[in-house]
Scaffold this motif. Structure first.
Motif, PDB file in Angstrom:
ATOM      1  N   ASP A  76      -2.680   7.957 -24.258  1.00  9.23           N
ATOM      2  CA  ASP A  76      -3.338   9.287 -23.775  1.00  9.23           C
ATOM      3  C   ASP A  76      -4.911   9.316 -23.787  1.00  9.23           C
ATOM      4  OD1 ASP A  76      -0.665  10.363 -23.354  1.00  9.23           O
ATOM      5  OD2 ASP A  76      -0.925  11.225 -25.531  1.00  9.23           O
ATOM      6  N   ASP A  77      -5.606   8.304 -24.604  1.00  8.24           N
ATOM      7  CA  ASP A  77      -6.893   8.141 -24.468  1.00  8.24           C
ATOM      8  C   ASP A  77      -7.663   7.832 -23.198  1.00  8.24           C
ATOM      9  OD1 ASP A  77      -6.986   9.008 -26.988  1.00  8.24           O
ATOM     10  OD2 ASP A  77      -6.990   6.718 -27.857  1.00  8.24           O
ATOM     11  N   GLY A  78      -6.575   7.212 -22.250  1.00  5.23           N
ATOM     12  CA  GLY A  78      -7.142   6.792 -20.871  1.00  5.23           C
ATOM     13  C   GLY A  78      -7.229   8.073 -19.911  1.00  5.23           C
ATOM     14  N   GLN A  79      -7.648   7.749 -18.938  1.00  8.08           N
ATOM     15  CA  GLN A  79      -8.077   8.870 -17.953  1.00  8.08           C
ATOM     16  C   GLN A  79      -6.633   9.429 -17.175  1.00  8.08           C
ATOM     17  OE1 GLN A  79     -10.306   7.421 -14.481  1.00  8.08           O
ATOM     18  NE2 GLN A  79     -12.082   7.540 -15.820  1.00  8.08           N
ATOM     19  N   ALA A  80      -6.473  10.687 -17.328  1.00 12.52           N
ATOM     20  CA  ALA A  80      -5.329  11.332 -17.090  1.00 12.52           C
ATOM     21  C   ALA A  80      -4.694  10.883 -15.646  1.00 12.52           C
ATOM     22  CB  ALA A  80      -5.399  12.760 -17.263  1.00 12.52           C
ATOM     23  N   GLU A  81      -5.745  11.241 -14.644  1.00 14.11           N
ATOM     24  CA  GLU A  81      -5.151  10.970 -13.210  1.00 14.11           C
ATOM     25  C   GLU A  81      -5.617   9.498 -12.762  1.00 14.11           C
ATOM     26  OE1 GLU A  81      -5.027  13.033  -8.924  1.00 14.11           O
ATOM     27  OE2 GLU A  81      -5.184  14.061 -10.672  1.00 14.11           O
ATOM     28  N   GLN A  82      -4.608   8.716 -12.397  1.00 18.02           N
ATOM     29  CA  GLN A  82      -5.053   7.170 -11.797  1.00 18.02           C
ATOM     30  C   GLN A  82      -4.842   7.407 -10.220  1.00 18.02           C
ATOM     31  OE1 GLN A  82      -5.721   4.661 -13.910  1.00 18.02           O
ATOM     32  NE2 GLN A  82      -5.741   6.313 -15.709  1.00 18.02           N
ATOM     33  N   GLY A  83      -4.373   8.464  -9.704  1.00 15.82           N
ATOM     34  CA  GLY A  83      -4.510   8.575  -8.301  1.00 15.82           C
ATOM     35  C   GLY A  83      -3.152   9.202  -7.811  1.00 15.82           C
ATOM     36  N   PHE A  84      -3.152   9.523  -6.535  1.00 14.44           N
ATOM     37  CA  PHE A  84      -2.027  10.263  -5.935  1.00 14.44           C
ATOM     38  C   PHE A  84      -1.089   9.014  -5.190  1.00 14.44           C
ATOM     39  CE2 PHE A  84       0.076  12.634  -2.653  1.00 14.44           C
ATOM     40  CZ  PHE A  84       0.748  13.510  -3.424  1.00 14.44           C
ATOM     41  N   PHE A  85       0.131   9.321  -5.438  1.00 16.68           N
ATOM     42  CA  PHE A  85       1.026   8.261  -4.911  1.00 16.68           C
ATOM     43  C   PHE A  85       2.338   9.142  -4.635  1.00 16.68           C
ATOM     44  CE2 PHE A  85      -1.494   5.920  -8.038  1.00 16.68           C
ATOM     45  CZ  PHE A  85      -1.934   5.143  -7.092  1.00 16.68           C
ATOM     46  N   SER A  86       2.603   9.332  -3.633  1.00 14.30           N
ATOM     47  CA  SER A  86       3.998   9.881  -2.912  1.00 14.30           C
ATOM     48  C   SER A  86       5.068   8.971  -3.196  1.00 14.30           C
ATOM     49  CB  SER A  86       3.842  10.368  -1.691  1.00 14.30           C
ATOM     50  OG  SER A  86       3.500   9.378  -0.842  1.00 14.30           O
ATOM     51  N   PRO A  87       5.999   9.313  -3.965  1.00 15.49           N
ATOM     52  CA  PRO A  87       6.994   8.408  -4.603  1.00 15.49           C
ATOM     53  C   PRO A  87       8.012   8.565  -3.509  1.00 15.49           C
ATOM     54  CG  PRO A  87       7.411  10.685  -5.774  1.00 15.49           C
ATOM     55  CD  PRO A  87       5.902  10.436  -4.880  1.00 15.49           C
ATOM     56  N   TRP A  88       8.293   9.498  -2.493  1.00 19.38           N
ATOM     57  CA  TRP A  88       9.097   9.525  -1.361  1.00 19.38           C
ATOM     58  C   TRP A  88       8.803   8.994   0.009  1.00 19.38           C
ATOM     59  CZ3 TRP A  88       7.061  12.107   2.331  1.00 19.38           C
ATOM     60  CH2 TRP A  88       6.145  12.858   2.048  1.00 19.38           C
ATOM     61  N   SER A  89       7.480   8.442  -0.069  1.00 17.83           N
ATOM     62  CA  SER A  89       7.099   8.094   1.238  1.00 17.83           C
ATOM     63  C   SER A  89       7.801   6.710   1.757  1.00 17.83           C
ATOM     64  CB  SER A  89       5.466   7.723   1.142  1.00 17.83           C
ATOM     65  OG  SER A  89       4.992   7.325   2.359  1.00 17.83           O
ATOM     66  N   TRP A  90       7.871   6.563   2.979  1.00 14.82           N
ATOM     67  CA  TRP A  90       8.718   5.438   3.582  1.00 14.82           C
ATOM     68  C   TRP A  90       7.666   4.448   4.414  1.00 14.82           C
ATOM     69  CZ3 TRP A  90      12.990   3.009   2.128  1.00 14.82           C
ATOM     70  CH2 TRP A  90      14.085   3.851   1.575  1.00 14.82           C
ATOM     71  N   TRP A  91       6.418   4.979   4.682  1.00 17.60           N
ATOM     72  CA  TRP A  91       5.495   4.446   5.214  1.00 17.60           C
ATOM     73  C   TRP A  91       4.960   3.037   4.678  1.00 17.60           C
ATOM     74  CZ3 TRP A  91       5.410   5.491   9.894  1.00 17.60           C
ATOM     75  CH2 TRP A  91       5.424   6.789  10.471  1.00 17.60           C
ATOM     76  N   PRO A  92       4.809   2.898   3.245  1.00 15.30           N
ATOM     77  CA  PRO A  92       4.523   1.510   2.907  1.00 15.30           C
ATOM     78  C   PRO A  92       5.524   0.395   3.217  1.00 15.30           C
ATOM     79  CG  PRO A  92       3.877   3.432   1.034  1.00 15.30           C
ATOM     80  CD  PRO A  92       4.686   3.838   2.206  1.00 15.30           C
ATOM     81  N   VAL A  93       6.761   0.874   3.061  1.00 11.01           N
ATOM     82  CA  VAL A  93       7.799  -0.089   3.457  1.00 11.01           C
ATOM     83  C   VAL A  93       7.626  -0.417   4.756  1.00 11.01           C
ATOM     84  CG1 VAL A  93      10.318  -0.434   3.522  1.00 11.01           C
ATOM     85  CG2 VAL A  93       9.207   0.975   1.704  1.00 11.01           C
ATOM     86  N   MET A  94       7.395   0.326   5.749  1.00 13.15           N
ATOM     87  CA  MET A  94       7.309  -0.006   7.061  1.00 13.15           C
ATOM     88  C   MET A  94       6.115  -0.790   7.304  1.00 13.15           C
ATOM     89  SD  MET A  94       6.989   2.528  10.431  1.00 13.15           S
ATOM     90  CE  MET A  94       6.968   1.882  12.238  1.00 13.15           C
ATOM     91  N   LEU A  95       5.107  -0.448   6.777  1.00  8.69           N
ATOM     92  CA  LEU A  95       3.760  -1.185   6.858  1.00  8.69           C
ATOM     93  C   LEU A  95       3.969  -2.757   6.114  1.00  8.69           C
ATOM     94  CD1 LEU A  95       0.646  -1.444   7.481  1.00  8.69           C
ATOM     95  CD2 LEU A  95       0.373  -0.746   5.372  1.00  8.69           C
ATOM     96  N   ALA A  96       4.785  -2.702   5.231  1.00 10.32           N
ATOM     97  CA  ALA A  96       4.950  -4.395   4.677  1.00 10.32           C
ATOM     98  C   ALA A  96       5.719  -4.946   5.460  1.00 10.32           C
ATOM     99  CB  ALA A  96       5.545  -4.044   3.185  1.00 10.32           C
ATOM    100  N   GLY A  97       6.984  -4.557   6.120  1.00  3.70           N
ATOM    101  CA  GLY A  97       7.714  -5.077   7.133  1.00  3.70           C
ATOM    102  C   GLY A  97       7.062  -5.427   8.440  1.00  3.70           C
ATOM    103  N   SER A  98       6.257  -4.541   8.693  1.00  5.54           N
ATOM    104  CA  SER A  98       5.562  -4.969  10.011  1.00  5.54           C
ATOM    105  C   SER A  98       4.440  -5.956   9.675  1.00  5.54           C
ATOM    106  CB  SER A  98       4.719  -3.410  10.616  1.00  5.54           C
ATOM    107  OG  SER A  98       4.105  -2.917   9.635  1.00  5.54           O
ATOM    108  N   LEU A  99       3.897  -6.018   8.497  1.00  9.02           N
ATOM    109  CA  LEU A  99       2.861  -7.152   8.198  1.00  9.02           C
ATOM    110  C   LEU A  99       3.536  -8.241   8.118  1.00  9.02           C
ATOM    111  CD1 LEU A  99       0.313  -5.386   6.001  1.00  9.02           C
ATOM    112  CD2 LEU A  99      -0.150  -6.436   8.218  1.00  9.02           C
TER     113      LEU A  99
END
Length: 150
Positions: free
Chosen positions: A88-111
């Protein structure tokens, strides 16, 4: 960051030592004549390995120097550097990531299709690039329309 800096300094020293050992070894024991005859003959330096190891030492040195300077400039110890730190001593928010997004999978496949085109043929690159652009723009703009628009 202190442990990372020390680790990269150790790696830099290791790669520098390995560069010297590899260069001396390649001068005294040439690999090609050893593979064909039983005699040990002297030959020139094997440049690919020597330059590769030297560049690894230089890259490790640059990273270690940068991390060390950044650590000095931050003005304090990070929780990662303290032994008694809690999660808990670290920063609370490390970023925003959407767990339901399929766009990274499509980007990985197209790359994957684009990089497969480098091995198979250039025509496959032309087939994959439009999908890369669609996936990238879809991932960037997924929160600007639809149910999750901001």
């Amino acid at each position: 960051m202190g442990a990372n800096s020390k680790l990269f300094w150790v790696l830099a020293g290791y790669f520098a030592l390995l560069t010297v050992v590899y260069t001396v070894w390649s001068v005294f024991f040439n690999a090609q004549p050893l593979a064909s005859t039983a005699s040990v003959t002297g030959a020139g330096i094997e440049w690919v390995g020597t330059v590769g190891l030297a560049l690894s030492a230089i890259a490790s040195t640059l990273i270690a120097f940068y991390i060390g300077r950044t650590r000095k400039a931050q003005g304090g110890e990070l929780p990662e550097d303290r032994i008694d730190a809690e999660i808990d001593d670290g920063q609370a928010e490390q970023g925003f990531f959407s767990p339901w997004s399929w766009w990274p999978v499509m980007l990985a496949g197209s790359l994957a299709v684009v990089f497969l085109g480098l091995a198979v043929g250039p025509w496959l690159i032309f087939c994959g690039v439009p999908f890369v652009l669609i996936a990238l723009s879809g991932w960037v703009y997924e929160y600007y329309r639809g149910f999750f628009a901001h």
